[in-house]
Design an enzyme around this catalytic site. Structure first.
Site, short mmCIF file in Angstrom:
data_model
loop_
_atom_site.label_atom_id
_atom_site.label_comp_id
_atom_site.label_asym_id
_atom_site.label_seq_id
_atom_site.Cartn_x
_atom_site.Cartn_y
_atom_site.Cartn_z
N SER A 52 0.88 -5.03 10.41
CA SER A 52 1.22 -6.06 9.44
C SER A 52 2.21 -6.82 9.81
O SER A 52 3.36 -6.32 10.24
CB SER A 52 1.27 -5.13 8.25
OG SER A 52 1.50 -5.99 7.12
N ARG B 47 1.34 -12.33 -1.34
CA ARG B 47 0.25 -12.65 -0.73
C ARG B 47 -0.60 -13.56 -1.27
O ARG B 47 -0.63 -13.69 -2.83
CB ARG B 47 -0.47 -11.25 -0.62
CG ARG B 47 0.18 -10.35 0.16
CD ARG B 47 -0.45 -10.23 1.61
NE ARG B 47 0.10 -9.27 2.20
CZ ARG B 47 -0.29 -9.00 3.52
NH1 ARG B 47 -1.26 -9.66 4.05
NH2 ARG B 47 0.36 -7.90 4.32
N LYS C 184 -8.26 -2.15 1.96
CA LYS C 184 -8.10 -1.31 3.03
C LYS C 184 -8.81 -0.13 2.93
O LYS C 184 -9.04 0.56 3.72
CB LYS C 184 -6.34 -1.16 3.42
CG LYS C 184 -6.04 -2.65 4.11
CD LYS C 184 -6.60 -2.80 5.56
CE LYS C 184 -5.72 -3.45 6.26
NZ LYS C 184 -5.38 -4.82 6.11
N LYS D 203 -1.69 -11.88 12.62
CA LYS D 203 -3.12 -11.93 12.91
C LYS D 203 -3.59 -13.10 11.92
O LYS D 203 -4.38 -13.93 12.42
CB LYS D 203 -3.76 -10.63 12.21
CG LYS D 203 -3.55 -9.49 13.46
CD LYS D 203 -4.43 -8.18 12.58
CE LYS D 203 -3.90 -7.76 11.43
NZ LYS D 203 -2.44 -7.54 11.30
N THR D 204 -3.23 -13.28 10.81
CA THR D 204 -3.65 -14.30 9.86
C THR D 204 -3.07 -15.83 10.25
O THR D 204 -3.86 -16.76 10.47
CB THR D 204 -3.45 -14.03 8.51
OG1 THR D 204 -3.90 -12.87 7.90
CG2 THR D 204 -3.71 -15.06 7.70
N HIS E 41 -8.92 -3.52 13.48
CA HIS E 41 -8.01 -4.32 12.49
C HIS E 41 -7.43 -5.24 13.13
O HIS E 41 -6.41 -5.45 13.88
CB HIS E 41 -6.75 -3.45 12.15
CG HIS E 41 -5.80 -3.90 11.17
ND1 HIS E 41 -4.43 -3.62 11.37
CD2 HIS E 41 -5.96 -4.68 10.14
CE1 HIS E 41 -3.88 -4.21 10.25
NE2 HIS E 41 -4.65 -4.98 9.51
N ASP F 250 -8.61 -10.43 9.50
CA ASP F 250 -8.11 -9.01 9.41
C ASP F 250 -9.15 -7.83 9.85
O ASP F 250 -8.51 -6.84 10.15
CB ASP F 250 -7.74 -8.65 7.88
CG ASP F 250 -6.69 -7.68 7.82
OD1 ASP F 250 -5.51 -7.77 8.51
OD2 ASP F 250 -6.81 -6.61 7.11
N ARG G 193 0.88 -1.14 0.03
CA ARG G 193 0.12 0.22 -0.09
C ARG G 193 0.82 1.18 -0.01
O ARG G 193 1.82 1.06 0.40
CB ARG G 193 -0.94 0.09 1.12
CG ARG G 193 -2.11 -0.87 0.93
CD ARG G 193 -3.02 -0.83 2.13
NE ARG G 193 -2.52 -1.50 3.26
CZ ARG G 193 -1.73 -0.62 4.45
NH1 ARG G 193 -1.96 0.47 4.36
NH2 ARG G 193 -1.22 -1.53 5.48
N1 LIG Z 1 6.19 -16.82 16.26
C1 LIG Z 1 5.40 -16.39 15.31
N2 LIG Z 1 4.09 -15.92 15.42
C2 LIG Z 1 3.38 -15.46 14.51
N3 LIG Z 1 3.96 -15.60 13.31
C3 LIG Z 1 5.13 -15.87 13.02
C4 LIG Z 1 6.05 -16.18 14.14
N4 LIG Z 1 7.03 -16.45 13.25
C5 LIG Z 1 7.30 -16.39 12.17
N5 LIG Z 1 5.95 -16.06 11.70
C6 LIG Z 1 5.35 -15.51 10.71
O1 LIG Z 1 5.09 -14.13 10.33
C7 LIG Z 1 4.14 -13.90 9.59
C8 LIG Z 1 2.98 -13.32 10.38
O2 LIG Z 1 2.13 -12.59 9.25
P1 LIG Z 1 0.48 -12.69 9.25
O3 LIG Z 1 0.12 -12.98 7.65
O4 LIG Z 1 -0.02 -13.44 10.17
O5 LIG Z 1 0.39 -11.09 9.40
P2 LIG Z 1 -0.93 -10.21 9.70
O6 LIG Z 1 -0.85 -9.64 11.13
O7 LIG Z 1 -2.04 -10.89 9.35
O8 LIG Z 1 -0.61 -8.85 8.73
P3 LIG Z 1 -1.36 -8.12 7.75
O9 LIG Z 1 -2.29 -7.22 8.38
O10 LIG Z 1 -0.38 -7.50 6.99
O11 LIG Z 1 -2.39 -9.29 6.93
C9 LIG Z 1 3.81 -15.04 8.66
O12 LIG Z 1 4.57 -15.39 7.65
C10 LIG Z 1 4.13 -16.33 9.73
O13 LIG Z 1 4.87 -17.43 9.10
O1 LIG Z 2 -3.45 -3.94 3.46
C1 LIG Z 2 -2.53 -4.70 3.27
O2 LIG Z 2 -2.01 -4.68 2.11
C2 LIG Z 2 -2.07 -5.99 3.78
C3 LIG Z 2 -2.40 -5.90 5.21
O3 LIG Z 2 -3.45 -6.67 5.65
C4 LIG Z 2 -2.07 -4.76 6.08
O4 LIG Z 2 -1.07 -3.85 5.85
O5 LIG Z 2 -2.44 -4.63 7.31
CA LIG Z 3 -3.46 -10.83 7.42
MN LIG Z 4 -4.00 -6.22 7.77
#
Ligand SMILES: Nc1ncnc2c1ncn2[C@@H]1O[C@H](COP(=O)(O)OP(=O)(O)OP(=O)(O)O)[C@@H](O)[C@H]1O
Ligand SMILES: O=C([O-])CC(=O)C(=O)O
Ligand SMILES: [Ca+2]
Ligand SMILES: [Mn+2]
Length: 669
Positions: free
Chosen positions: A369, A453, A332, A373-374, A351, A388, A187
């Site tokens: 990010s 992604r 977003k 979360k995911t 979020h 998310d 973004r």
């Molecule tokens: N201890 C840990 N706990 C959680 N995630 C981990 C850990 N170690 C490594 N990772 C890695 O960190 C990344 C966490 O990314 P995730 O997609 O869950 O982010 P998000 O909070 O959903 O962000 P976004 O809002 O950008 O989608 C994954 O690639 C996961 O494999």
């Molecule tokens: O919005 C995006 O591109 C990815 C995401 O989930 C974040 O940054 O929180």
């Molecule tokens: Ca996510």
């Molecule tokens: Mn997000």
């Protein structure tokens, strides 16, 4: 003489023709004399041309044309009338606001071959039901042109569209559609603009720290016109009519007009997909996105500081995207809209990820990010509500979206099996690298970007909770990826601490992947999503405090980042350990642990956690240099203090009493 099929040579069952004479093959036909072989062993198709044959392949599906546009709720609308109403609606969406009327619109792909083999568009055949011409005469050449639109196509149709006309679109060996988002692979928050008018002037958060960079109504219209003219100049555009929010009372109807099949499939996956019945009564959208991402904005336009502009006009309920094809802007952007609309209804937008145990216990996962979360809400032992974006109402939680958007960097089947298996036919795989022949994806390859992604419908996760709603949360888990390696892997927070850390929205990233040890950089993003909030952070924080208090939810801070030292010395906490900690939160066993208070941050940390080494439970145990540990802790505490200064004089709660408590809940040294 060799017979060629004999077995008299004593050679172990094989015999070979000797000499130049090949054995004679005896066929049935030969037995019947010199008859001609007939090709009639099976039934034949009764067609005379290949196109007739092709036309048999596809049977007509139920119409996916909304009725009730403009509010006329008469049940018995003819198919023809329905199609006309839809075309009017799409024409209105695509209309220039400086010329008299909308464009002539035609439903369907201009390149689609007709049964007679021609590629002439339907309108030339007088198929009046698929074309709409506004009643005015030609005022410019653009009004003579037709805009073809492809409406709510299926994933299979969108695959074909992408592969036919978008460079960088391929089917990977797992069945997903690999795409490229172009020059932008993330973004562009600095290019986001929000129209400041008499209403938003008072309502929104402006100024220092706010993500809302202003633009005026006129400039918005300039960019809107630019986007609409660009879209109308194309061979065809994609239109998605879908929903946001699984809470039926607070559902928002969105229309996305875009130029790429990639964008259409992304939104098909990420928004809630209407059933044919729901689509029938779709009516006029509540919000429209014009995604003209391939086309730049004009830097001579006021307020434009780059070639990218993502513009939000709340009064017009419209968003315009110019100069970026990164699909996450749409997702977003709509989230920002929800951050405006929902609080007006006393609903908290979040979020966060969200899941639910077999006993109905709900957990929220906040975090910036990449903090997890995911990854952590996608838990094979729990029901996934969403990964998310959520709403918390008077009755419980609801997911805003219909899909998940998972990071793929270093994805492995072993560590994240449900996400791995969700990458299949229908999933959009952004910016990944794959073997040119086998089309096997290499998730460790960051050649295009580190932010690779996968966008898939939530039902691709086997234990998704459909509909994606649940009761009030029991646990509120704040995730931080602390690259300084000083935050404990888990801390229990009181309400004031939860608010302090929610408003702070901390995580630390390690810039770049270049060689050499890099200093971690602390990031603070209010409400764990400052880029998306529209009101002052304390508005959301006050709502969260009120809800957590009423529902008796417990707050936790989980560090998914470094342990055993800062980045370069320590390493990222094993996902397996983090999952164990999260399990103990869900089961309630961690709440029953013995706790001790940490210095500086004043966290309550468990004295031990089953299955987790003690040097991980209390990070100080892993630092051989205790002085360095203390210095790093103080340094991070200082960054928190400095960041919080701007919030210090905003009152939360009826008498501002909570503000005092929140201020006191930060690091003390
Ligand atoms: N201890 C840990 N706990 C959680 N995630 C981990 C850990 N170690 C490594 N990772 C890695 O960190 C990344 C966490 O990314 P995730 O997609 O869950 O982010 P998000 O909070 O959903 O962000 P976004 O809002 O950008 O989608 C994954 O690639 C996961 O494999
Ligand atoms: O919005 C995006 O591109 C990815 C995401 O989930 C974040 O940054 O929180
Ligand atoms: Ca996510
Ligand atoms: Mn997000």
């Amino acid at each position: 003489m060799s017979t060629g099929n004999g077995n008299a040579n004593g050679d172990g069952g094989f015999s070979f023709p000797k000499g130049p004479v090949m054995p004679k093959i005896t066929t049935g036909a030969a037995k019947r004399g010199n008859e001609i072989c007939h090709d009639d062993s099976g039934p034949t198709v009764n067609v005379t041309t290949i196109d007739e044959l092709h036309s048999l392949q596809k049977k007509r599906s139920a119409p996916t044309t909304p009725i009730n546009q403009g509010g006329a709720a008469f049940a018995a609308v003819s198919e023809e009338e329905r199609q006309k109403i839809q075309l009017q609606s799409i024409s209105a969406s695509l209309a220039s606001l400086t010329r008299e009327s909308g464009p002539k619109v035609v439903r369907g792909d201009p390149a689609e071959k007709k049964a007679d083999g021609s590629t002439t568009p339907a309108y030339a055949h007088g198929q009046h039901h698929s074309i709409f011409s506004p009643a005015t005469g030609a005022v410019s050449d653009s009004s003579l042109k037709f805009t073809h639109f492809l409406y709510n196509l299926s994933p299979a149709e969108l695959y074909e569209q992408a592969i036919k006309s978008e460079k960088g679109s391929f089917i990977t060996s797992n069945g997903a559609l690999a795409t490229l988002s172009g020059a932008k692979t993330g973004r562009a928050p600095r290019d986001k603009r929000v129209v400041r008018d008499a209403t938003t002037e008072d309502e929104l958060w402006w100024g220092k720290g706010s993500p809302n960079i202003e633009m005026d109504e006129h400039t918005f219209m300039v960019n809107r016109e630019r986007a609409v003219d660009y879209l109308n100049s194309l061979e065809k555009v994609f239109v998605n009519d879908q929903f946001l929010n699984w809470d039926p009372e607070n559902r928002i109807k969105v229309r996305i007009v875009s130029a790429r099949a990639y964008h259409s499939l992304f939104m098909h996956n990420m928004c809630i997909r209407p059933t044919p019945e729901e689509l029938e009564s779709f009516g006029t959208p509540d919000f429209t996105i014009y995604n003209a991402g391939q086309f730049p904005c004009n830097r001579y336009t006021h307020y434009m500081t780059s070639s990218t502009s993502v513009d939000l006009n709340l009064a017009r309920r419209e968003m315009v995207i110019l100069g970026t094809q990164y699909a996450g802007e749409m997702k977003k952007g709509l989230f920002s809209v929800m951050h405006y609309l929902m609080p007006k209804r006393r609903i908290l937008s979040l979020h966060s990820g969200c899941n639910m145990g077999k006993d109905g216990d709900v957990a929220l996962f906040f975090g910036l990010s990449g903090t997890g979360k995911t990854t952590l809400s996608t838990d094979h032992n729990r029901y996934l509500i969403g990964d998310d974006e959520h709403c918390w109402t008077e009755t419980g939680v609801s997911n805003i979206e219909g899909g998940c958007y998972a990071k793929c960097v270093d994805l492995s089947r072993e560590k994240e099996p449900d996400i791995w298996n969700a990458i299949k036919f229908g999933t959009v795989l952004e910016n990944v690298v794959f073997d040119e022949h086998s089309r096997e994806v290499d998730y460790s390859d960051k050649s295009v970007t580190e932010n690779t992604r996968a966008a898939y419908p939530i039902e691709f996760i086997p234990n998704a909770k459909i509909p994606c709603v649940g009761p009030h949360p029991k646990n509120v888990i704040l995730l931080a990826c602390d690259a300084f390696g000083v935050l404990p892997p888990v801390s229990k927070l009181n309400l004031a601490q939860t608010m302090y850390h929610f408003i702070s929205g901390y995580t630390a990233l390690v810039a770049g992947t270049e060689d050499g040890i890099k200093e971690p950089t602390a990031t603070f993003s209010a409400c764990f999503g400052a880029a998306f909030i529209m009101l002052h952070p304390t508005k959301y924080a006050a709502m969260l405090a009120e809800k957590m208090k009423t529902q008796g939810a417990t707050g936790w801070l989980v560090n998914t980042g470094w342990s055993g030292g800062s980045y370069g010395v320590g390493s990222r906490i094993k996902l397996a350990y983090t999952r164990k900690i999260i399990d103990a939160i869900h089961s309630g066993s961690l709440l029953k642990a013995n706790f001790k208070k940490t210095e500086i941050f004043g966290f309550e940390i468990p004295t031990e956690i089953e299955g987790i080494p003690s040097e991980i439970v209390d990070p100080i145990n892993a630092w051989s240099d205790k002085k360095a540990h203390k210095e790093t802790l103080v340094k991070l505490g200082g960054l928190f203090k400095k960041n919080f200064e701007v919030f210090a004089n905003h009152k939360i709660g009826v008498d501002g009493k909570l503000t005092e408590e929140i201020l006191a809940a930060g690091p003390i040294f």
